[in-house]
Design a protein around this motif. Sequence first.
Motif, short mmCIF file in Angstrom:
data_model
loop_
_atom_site.label_atom_id
_atom_site.label_comp_id
_atom_site.label_asym_id
_atom_site.label_seq_id
_atom_site.Cartn_x
_atom_site.Cartn_y
_atom_site.Cartn_z
N TYR A 123 17.38 -15.23 15.98
CA TYR A 123 17.47 -16.71 16.03
C TYR A 123 16.86 -17.45 14.78
O TYR A 123 15.86 -18.19 14.76
N GLY A 124 17.19 -16.74 13.58
CA GLY A 124 16.77 -17.41 12.32
C GLY A 124 15.22 -17.37 12.24
O GLY A 124 14.64 -18.32 11.57
N ASP A 160 19.30 -22.80 15.17
CA ASP A 160 18.71 -21.42 15.83
C ASP A 160 17.75 -21.58 16.94
O ASP A 160 17.58 -20.97 17.91
#
Length: 295
Positions: free
Chosen positions: A150-151, A197
């Motif tokens: 998620y970044g 994200d």
Amino acid sequence: MPRKIGGGSSFKAPSLSPPPAASSSKPRNTVTTAPPAASTSGQKRPADAVDGAASASGPNKKPKVDGGTSQEADTTENRAKRQFLRGQRRQESTSAVAASGGRSEFVNLQRLDPKAAGKQRVETGFGPTNASRFPTKDPGFKITTEAKDYGKQKVGHTYTELVAAMKEGGASDKAIAKDLLKKLEDPDSTPAVLTGDKAKNAAAKLTTIMHVSEPQRVPGSDKTGRAVLRMVEKGDLTLEQAFTGSNPTFPMAKNPKTMRRVVNYDDTNFRKPPEKPLKFDEIAANMSDSSDDEI
């Protein structure tokens, strides 16, 4: 993630007819053969502890009474008790009917014993999560995510932290609930507001917690959670009222003991009846027909 959960219910299911044969459609993710689910007994989790989401959005239907014809048969308590039986039957039967839409994998995971199954990778409409055993007597899976998916955006473990992470981008509670419900119906759909994200990380974790861990603690509680999300989508509740605070509308967001006391699965004659959460009596009207959760 929370460390402990509420005591187990002694509610016993009556003799039920054999469930229909399993659907031939392959779930979104294949999970290993599932042994019977762990007992719902255990120790209390701390208040507002998380473990974790919803059903298809769309027009609400008049709830179908699954037994009896009196108005009393459609109360939130009675519908939750009937769903407890169905959830218990699903978890205990390898031939039980799977859930519809994007929830098939969740039902398969509910049947696994976290103590024996080992770590499981779970694909949700918002991204992957991991399910593993708690180092306690908790019968539910511990749900985590990896920031690299998620970044590098991390989120917390409580419902309060997950709600805050989803709202950080400024989206309305209604829009967030709609995205959560839509992804449960169709994992390949494009979310309208849960696109960042951090928001996707929180949504994936909340979805898995509500549909895997919570039903392992109190069977059928996932359906109650989806009904609460529909109330948020309609504007009847805020996400904070639904999942945070000292007495959230979704009782599992506090702890399983609260859910058991409020629904009173054992029909206990309490000297002092438990305080009902905000708009708890309205949950029944937002539960789907029993057939809507099955293929």
